[in-house]
Design a protein around this motif. Structure first.
Motif, mmCIF file in Angstrom:
data_model
loop_
_atom_site.group_PDB
_atom_site.id
_atom_site.type_symbol
_atom_site.label_atom_id
_atom_site.label_comp_id
_atom_site.label_asym_id
_atom_site.label_seq_id
_atom_site.Cartn_x
_atom_site.Cartn_y
_atom_site.Cartn_z
ATOM 1 N N LEU A 1 125.325 72.011 68.622
ATOM 2 C CA LEU A 1 125.341 70.795 68.177
ATOM 3 C C LEU A 1 123.995 69.513 68.857
ATOM 4 N N GLY A 2 123.423 70.520 69.750
ATOM 5 C CA GLY A 2 122.084 69.777 70.142
ATOM 6 C C GLY A 2 122.708 68.905 71.313
ATOM 7 N N VAL A 3 123.631 69.012 72.065
ATOM 8 C CA VAL A 3 124.235 67.938 73.037
ATOM 9 C C VAL A 3 124.023 68.906 74.367
ATOM 10 N N SER A 4 124.314 68.150 75.398
ATOM 11 C CA SER A 4 124.403 68.812 76.799
ATOM 12 C C SER A 4 126.033 69.819 77.132
ATOM 13 N N ARG A 5 125.781 70.891 77.652
ATOM 14 C CA ARG A 5 127.153 71.755 77.803
ATOM 15 C C ARG A 5 128.060 70.863 78.373
ATOM 16 N N GLY A 6 127.664 69.878 79.380
ATOM 17 C CA GLY A 6 128.581 69.486 80.019
ATOM 18 C C GLY A 6 129.643 68.568 79.359
ATOM 19 N N LEU A 7 128.962 67.828 78.166
ATOM 20 C CA LEU A 7 129.691 66.904 77.243
ATOM 21 C C LEU A 7 130.894 67.841 76.882
ATOM 22 N N ILE A 8 130.461 69.095 76.183
ATOM 23 C CA ILE A 8 131.716 70.048 75.436
ATOM 24 C C ILE A 8 132.575 70.479 76.687
ATOM 25 N N THR A 9 132.012 70.862 77.895
ATOM 26 C CA THR A 9 133.047 71.239 78.784
ATOM 27 C C THR A 9 133.897 70.137 79.127
ATOM 28 N N GLU A 10 133.473 69.002 79.462
ATOM 29 C CA GLU A 10 134.394 67.757 79.540
ATOM 30 C C GLU A 10 135.471 67.545 78.563
ATOM 31 N N ALA A 11 135.097 67.695 77.170
ATOM 32 C CA ALA A 11 135.775 67.528 76.036
ATOM 33 C C ALA A 11 137.008 68.744 75.979
ATOM 34 N N TYR A 12 136.503 69.856 76.241
ATOM 35 C CA TYR A 12 137.572 70.985 76.292
ATOM 36 C C TYR A 12 138.488 70.902 77.378
ATOM 37 N N GLU A 13 138.202 70.256 78.697
ATOM 38 C CA GLU A 13 139.029 69.950 79.507
ATOM 39 C C GLU A 13 139.911 69.121 79.427
ATOM 40 N N GLN A 14 139.559 67.883 78.918
ATOM 41 C CA GLN A 14 140.293 66.632 78.419
ATOM 42 C C GLN A 14 141.287 67.287 77.401
ATOM 43 N N LEU A 15 140.864 67.674 76.402
ATOM 44 C CA LEU A 15 142.036 68.229 75.333
ATOM 45 C C LEU A 15 143.017 69.357 75.718
ATOM 46 N N THR A 16 142.375 69.888 76.970
ATOM 47 C CA THR A 16 143.537 70.957 77.307
ATOM 48 C C THR A 16 144.576 70.368 78.127
#
Length: 484
Positions: free
Chosen positions: A71-86
């Motif tokens: 997606l061309g974004v920082s890994r931190g944004l994806i990690t945060e999204a995964y954690e929130q939806l988990t």
């Protein structure tokens, strides 16, 4: 064994690749959001993908590193999204096991169902109970709404008095005194969500006082039994004669509460005689009983002035109910209940716990509408239209179903049509009507029907149909009856 494991690994890699592609397509617009809101946008897009079913339960998502690169974004944004939806249970994950769409999430249905009581596939609907909604005074209502919202103080938008806005109670009390002859103290008037809620409120109070059965008219409105049942009360059907409710049967029943539609009995269309009204009130006084007066269409009388409300003769034994459902629109859910003084506090307490009161803005609009005379103008407009449609109904019946006996035509929004014996039997008649797309309500749906020299009795509503539509519907109905 080795071959099997290799095939499984290839399949797993393919699944992940497909997930990457799917996730990339779903999340790409969110990834392009402004930097400050990009994290929230990614979480929202991923959440919606799961809820909509585009990412089905059991789907393995790509690693945070892979998806971030995709997606061309920082890994931190994806990690945060995964954690929130988990944390919200949309996703599940385990150390070394990857991230998956949770199996506990059910995809949302497309759109929302409309459970309003309408007949799908119906060409012409003659069932009673609905006014002509096209007569709703949109321009006048909108103008009143604008005026009210501009002048309404901020405090009026807080939780209202559960009885209703004072200005509406005052306006309704004056209106009902003038038009229906009730004894209307604004302090005892409750604004309700139509007669349905008024009935339920009364049922709860009666139940709280130890009563378990309420008398209802037979034939009568089937809705009364269902509403009282929701308050824990049974109903006992009480027969009618040509003057109204049979008092001997009422006395023998032992009930201490009864529902009447005395001004225009539903469905027969009779108005209670003066003598029967007097005897009914005597019964209430002698038994310390309460009469619920359902004045569902008392304003619509075509041959003379409407029959006055029973409540005006004894406000301490009659609970009077009415609404704007027939005069304006049932969707407004605005009605009223005038109860004996001994019941008012209990009704107010029940109303408070039920819904904290009706919407303030709608009440304020109706108050202005009544005070400015728009409500009276609306009633006159409806009376003219409904009288014309009643005449169209009786004319079309004589044309397409000669020999039909019609009653209840002096008032209201429906008539009783008793078709000659040659049109029977009823079950076959109704089946042919349904096949032709004509919706009908037989009188037998409303309770006991005494035998007579006719085979079919129908409760035909006409208010919601234009005169041409009434003629068309009865013509189609006649065509559907073999040879008639």
């Amino acid at each position: 064994m080795t071959s099997s494991r290799t095939n499984s690994e290839h399949a797993g890699a393919a699944d992940v690749h497909e997930s990457v592609s799917a996730a990339w397509e779903l999340l790409l617009p969110a990834a392009a959001a402004p930097a400050r809101g990009r994290g929230r946008a990614l979480q929202s897009a991923l959440r919606e993908a799961v809820r909509s079913g585009r990412l089905v339960p059991g789907t393995r998502l790509p690693s945070s590193r892979a998806l971030a690169a995709d997606l061309g974004v920082s890994r931190g944004l994806i990690t945060e999204a995964y954690e929130q939806l988990t944390a919200e249970s949309y996703l599940r994950s385990g150390r070394g096991a990857g991230t998956w769409v949770s199996g506990s999430v059910r995809a949302a249905a497309d759109g929302a169902r409309d459970l309003a009581p309408r007949g799908p596939g119906t060409l012409v609907d003659f069932r009673p109970g609905t006014p002509d909604l096209s007569l709703f005074p949109r321009s006048a209502w909108a103008a009143t709404h604008r005026s009210v919202i501009n002048r309404l103080p901020h405090s009026a938008l807080g939780y209202p008095d559960p009885r209703g806005l004072p200005e509406l109670r005052v306006a309704l009390a004056a209106l009902l005194t003038r038009r229906r002859g009730v004894v209307a103290d604004p302090e005892r008037l409750l604004v309700c969500s139509g007669v349905a809620q008024a009935t339920t409120l009364l049922g709860f109070v009666l139940h709280g006082r130890g009563q378990r059965t309420v008398g209802v008219e037979d034939p009568g409105s089937p809705e009364h039994a269902a509403l009282f049942a929701s308050a824990g009360l049974d109903t006992e059907r009480l027969p009618l004669d040509d003057e109204g409710l049979e008092i001997a049967s009422l006395e023998a029943s032992g009930v201490r509460a009864v529902v009447t539609t005395q001004a225009h009995q539903f469905p027969t269309g009779i108005a209670y005689s003066a003598a029967r009204r007097s005897r009914l009130l005597d019964w209430a006084r002698e038994n310390d009983a309460v009469i619920m007066e359902d004045d569902y269409d008392g304003d619509f009388r075509y041959d003379r002035a409407p029959v006055g409300a029973l409540q005006g003769l004894d406000p301490e034994h009659v609970a009077y109910t009415g609404s704007v459902s027939k005069s304006l629109a049932p969707g407004l859910r605005l009605g009223w209940l005038l109860a004996p003084a001994s019941m008012t506090d209990e009704l107010v307490d029940r109303k408070r716990t039920m819904d904290l009161g009706n919407p303030s803005l709608d009440q304020a609009v109706l108050a202005d509408f009544v005070v400015r005379g728009d409500y009276d103008r609306q009633l006159r407009r409806c009376q003219r239209a409904y009288r014309e449609r009643r005449d169209a109904m009786t004319t079309a019946l004589s044309t397409y179903f000669p020999g039909t006996a019609v009653s209840g035509i002096a008032a209201g929004l429906h008539i009783i049509a008793r078709l000659p014996e040659r049109y029977g039997p009823e079950a076959e008649f109704l089946a042919r009507a349904e096949g032709a797309g004509i919706a009908l309500r037989p009188l037998s749906d409303c309770g006991t029907v005494a035998p007579a020299d006719w085979s079919i009795a129908l409760v035909l509503g006409y208010a919601h149909l234009a005169p041409a539509e009434i003629g068309r519907g009865l013509r189609l109905l006649a065509k559907a009856q073999d040879g008639f």
